[in-house]
Design a protein around this motif. Structure first.
Motif, PDB file in Angstrom:
ATOM      1  N   ALA A  69       4.730  -6.158  -7.202  1.00 34.28           N
ATOM      2  CA  ALA A  69       4.812  -5.856  -8.631  1.00 34.28           C
ATOM      3  C   ALA A  69       4.128  -4.542  -8.997  1.00 34.28           C
ATOM      4  O   ALA A  69       4.649  -3.776  -9.797  1.00 34.28           O
ATOM      5  CB  ALA A  69       4.205  -6.995  -9.437  1.00 34.28           C
ATOM      6  N   GLN A  70       2.957  -4.273  -8.400  1.00 35.50           N
ATOM      7  CA  GLN A  70       2.201  -3.103  -8.831  1.00 35.50           C
ATOM      8  C   GLN A  70       1.808  -2.162  -7.710  1.00 35.50           C
ATOM      9  O   GLN A  70       1.101  -1.186  -7.953  1.00 35.50           O
ATOM     10  CB  GLN A  70       0.948  -3.550  -9.586  1.00 35.50           C
ATOM     11  N   ASN A  71       2.222  -2.400  -6.493  1.00 38.64           N
ATOM     12  CA  ASN A  71       1.889  -1.502  -5.380  1.00 38.64           C
ATOM     13  C   ASN A  71       3.032  -0.520  -5.173  1.00 38.64           C
ATOM     14  O   ASN A  71       4.165  -0.920  -4.954  1.00 38.64           O
ATOM     15  CB  ASN A  71       1.651  -2.298  -4.095  1.00 38.64           C
ATOM     16  N   VAL A  72       2.702   0.766  -5.216  1.00 35.03           N
ATOM     17  CA  VAL A  72       3.706   1.819  -5.078  1.00 35.03           C
ATOM     18  C   VAL A  72       3.219   2.844  -4.073  1.00 35.03           C
ATOM     19  O   VAL A  72       2.046   3.217  -4.070  1.00 35.03           O
ATOM     20  CB  VAL A  72       3.969   2.519  -6.431  1.00 35.03           C
ATOM     21  N   VAL A  73       4.121   3.291  -3.220  1.00 35.73           N
ATOM     22  CA  VAL A  73       3.851   4.389  -2.296  1.00 35.73           C
ATOM     23  C   VAL A  73       4.891   5.456  -2.588  1.00 35.73           C
ATOM     24  O   VAL A  73       6.088   5.161  -2.690  1.00 35.73           O
ATOM     25  CB  VAL A  73       3.940   3.919  -0.827  1.00 35.73           C
ATOM     26  N   PHE A  74       4.443   6.693  -2.742  1.00 29.63           N
ATOM     27  CA  PHE A  74       5.360   7.804  -2.993  1.00 29.63           C
ATOM     28  C   PHE A  74       4.782   9.063  -2.382  1.00 29.63           C
ATOM     29  O   PHE A  74       3.665   9.078  -1.901  1.00 29.63           O
ATOM     30  CB  PHE A  74       5.640   7.981  -4.495  1.00 29.63           C
ATOM     31  N   TYR A  87      -0.643   3.822  -4.671  1.00 26.73           N
ATOM     32  CA  TYR A  87      -1.192   3.524  -5.990  1.00 26.73           C
ATOM     33  C   TYR A  87      -0.975   2.055  -6.298  1.00 26.73           C
ATOM     34  O   TYR A  87       0.112   1.517  -6.057  1.00 26.73           O
ATOM     35  CB  TYR A  87      -0.511   4.398  -7.052  1.00 26.73           C
ATOM     36  N   THR A  88      -2.002   1.418  -6.807  1.00 30.38           N
ATOM     37  CA  THR A  88      -1.889   0.036  -7.253  1.00 30.38           C
ATOM     38  C   THR A  88      -2.159   0.017  -8.744  1.00 30.38           C
ATOM     39  O   THR A  88      -3.240   0.395  -9.186  1.00 30.38           O
ATOM     40  CB  THR A  88      -2.905  -0.870  -6.523  1.00 30.38           C
ATOM     41  N   GLY A  89      -1.172  -0.388  -9.503  1.00 33.97           N
ATOM     42  CA  GLY A  89      -1.295  -0.427 -10.948  1.00 33.97           C
ATOM     43  C   GLY A  89       0.064  -0.201 -11.587  1.00 33.97           C
ATOM     44  O   GLY A  89       1.087  -0.108 -10.909  1.00 33.97           O
ATOM     45  N   ILE A  90       0.051  -0.106 -12.878  1.00 33.86           N
ATOM     46  CA  ILE A  90       1.276   0.112 -13.628  1.00 33.86           C
ATOM     47  C   ILE A  90       1.486   1.612 -13.778  1.00 33.86           C
ATOM     48  O   ILE A  90       0.624   2.319 -14.299  1.00 33.86           O
ATOM     49  CB  ILE A  90       1.206  -0.574 -15.001  1.00 33.86           C
ATOM     50  N   LEU A  91       2.631   2.086 -13.323  1.00 32.91           N
ATOM     51  CA  LEU A  91       2.947   3.511 -13.431  1.00 32.91           C
ATOM     52  C   LEU A  91       3.353   3.843 -14.866  1.00 32.91           C
ATOM     53  O   LEU A  91       3.867   2.987 -15.592  1.00 32.91           O
ATOM     54  CB  LEU A  91       4.095   3.861 -12.484  1.00 32.91           C
ATOM     55  N   PRO A  92       3.165   5.102 -15.282  1.00 34.57           N
ATOM     56  CA  PRO A  92       3.615   5.506 -16.609  1.00 34.57           C
ATOM     57  C   PRO A  92       5.129   5.328 -16.733  1.00 34.57           C
ATOM     58  O   PRO A  92       5.864   5.414 -15.751  1.00 34.57           O
ATOM     59  CB  PRO A  92       3.246   6.993 -16.687  1.00 34.57           C
ATOM     60  N   ASP A  93       5.606   5.091 -17.938  1.00 31.80           N
ATOM     61  CA  ASP A  93       7.038   4.887 -18.162  1.00 31.80           C
ATOM     62  C   ASP A  93       7.876   6.081 -17.732  1.00 31.80           C
ATOM     63  O   ASP A  93       9.011   5.920 -17.307  1.00 31.80           O
ATOM     64  CB  ASP A  93       7.314   4.598 -19.642  1.00 31.80           C
ATOM     65  N   LEU A  94       7.336   7.265 -17.845  1.00 30.52           N
ATOM     66  CA  LEU A  94       8.093   8.471 -17.512  1.00 30.52           C
ATOM     67  C   LEU A  94       7.974   8.885 -16.052  1.00 30.52           C
ATOM     68  O   LEU A  94       8.480   9.937 -15.667  1.00 30.52           O
ATOM     69  CB  LEU A  94       7.654   9.623 -18.416  1.00 30.52           C
ATOM     70  N   PHE A  95       7.333   8.084 -15.231  1.00 32.84           N
ATOM     71  CA  PHE A  95       7.209   8.383 -13.812  1.00 32.84           C
ATOM     72  C   PHE A  95       8.574   8.205 -13.151  1.00 32.84           C
ATOM     73  O   PHE A  95       9.215   7.174 -13.265  1.00 32.84           O
ATOM     74  CB  PHE A  95       6.199   7.433 -13.155  1.00 32.84           C
ATOM     75  N   GLY A 111      -5.198  10.277   6.269  1.00 28.47           N
ATOM     76  CA  GLY A 111      -4.516  11.426   5.681  1.00 28.47           C
ATOM     77  C   GLY A 111      -3.689  11.104   4.459  1.00 28.47           C
ATOM     78  O   GLY A 111      -3.040  11.979   3.899  1.00 28.47           O
ATOM     79  N   THR A 112      -3.698   9.853   4.016  1.00 34.52           N
ATOM     80  CA  THR A 112      -2.996   9.507   2.783  1.00 34.52           C
ATOM     81  C   THR A 112      -3.969   9.589   1.618  1.00 34.52           C
ATOM     82  O   THR A 112      -5.181   9.658   1.793  1.00 34.52           O
ATOM     83  CB  THR A 112      -2.383   8.086   2.853  1.00 34.52           C
ATOM     84  N   PHE A 113      -3.414   9.580   0.435  1.00 33.61           N
ATOM     85  CA  PHE A 113      -4.201   9.703  -0.783  1.00 33.61           C
ATOM     86  C   PHE A 113      -4.127   8.379  -1.528  1.00 33.61           C
ATOM     87  O   PHE A 113      -3.042   7.881  -1.810  1.00 33.61           O
ATOM     88  CB  PHE A 113      -3.643  10.842  -1.638  1.00 33.61           C
ATOM     89  N   LYS A 114      -5.268   7.794  -1.857  1.00 33.50           N
ATOM     90  CA  LYS A 114      -5.332   6.548  -2.619  1.00 33.50           C
ATOM     91  C   LYS A 114      -5.625   6.916  -4.061  1.00 33.50           C
ATOM     92  O   LYS A 114      -6.720   7.354  -4.401  1.00 33.50           O
ATOM     93  CB  LYS A 114      -6.429   5.640  -2.045  1.00 33.50           C
ATOM     94  N   ALA A 115      -4.618   6.768  -4.918  1.00 26.00           N
ATOM     95  CA  ALA A 115      -4.747   7.169  -6.318  1.00 26.00           C
ATOM     96  C   ALA A 115      -5.349   6.056  -7.161  1.00 26.00           C
ATOM     97  O   ALA A 115      -5.005   4.887  -7.001  1.00 26.00           O
ATOM     98  CB  ALA A 115      -3.389   7.559  -6.873  1.00 26.00           C
ATOM     99  N   ASP A 116      -6.250   6.436  -8.058  1.00 26.81           N
ATOM    100  CA  ASP A 116      -6.810   5.511  -9.046  1.00 26.81           C
ATOM    101  C   ASP A 116      -6.015   5.566 -10.343  1.00 26.81           C
ATOM    102  O   ASP A 116      -5.934   4.592 -11.070  1.00 26.81           O
ATOM    103  CB  ASP A 116      -8.264   5.868  -9.364  1.00 26.81           C
TER     104      ASP A 116
END
Length: 146
Positions: A69-74, A87-95, A111-116
């Motif tokens: 539901a809320q885990n995204v890799v891009f 990223y774990t969370g709700i992405l912005p509507d315009l993403f 080497g990956t980036f974990k976004a808050d």
């Protein structure tokens, strides 16, 4: 003490107090300072894992994978280098793919980036200034045409 030496003592004391105050302010803000990088700038740097960063660029076409539901890799790209972001969370509507984003978080050992947090552009003419400047510097800016 002469008048001249009193004045000199006062000036040296004031400069010392100012230096101590500046040092204390920088010490207090050291955890809140976040540096902005594009993926190609990040590839050139040798940054320690766990360092807080802000990265920006375009979401690479075809790179968005939702795991639950809320885990995204891009992948964020600046057309020169790519960086995988989780990223774990709700992405912005315009993403969406091929749009500008800015992500705050930490670099991991692999080497990956974990976004808050992830910020997406808010209309078709907006691009974060740092991202636009970096894309212009690389000659891939496709901004406003006059």
């Amino acid at each position: 003490m002469t008048r001249k030496s009193k004045r000199l003592t006062l000036i040296v004391g004031a400069l010392a107090a100012l230096g101590v105050a500046a040092g204390l302010i920088l010490f207090a803000l050291r955890d809140n300072i976040v540096f902005f990088y594009t993926p190609s700038e990040l590839a050139k740097k040798n940054l320690a894992p766990g360092m807080r960063l802000r990265i920006g660029g375009l979401v690479k076409q075809g790179s968005v994978v939702k795991n639950g539901a809320q885990n995204v890799v891009f992948t964020i790209t600046d057309k020169t280098a790519d960086l995988a972001v989780s990223y774990t969370g709700i992405l912005p509507d315009l993403f969406r793919e091929a749009q500008g984003v800015v992500a705050d978080g930490v670099m991991l050992q692999d080497g990956t980036f974990k976004a808050d947090s992830v910020l997406a552009k808010h209309d078709e003419k907006y691009m974060p200034r740092d991202v636009a400047d970096a894309l212009k510097k690389q000659g891939v800016w496709q901004g406003e045409k006059k």
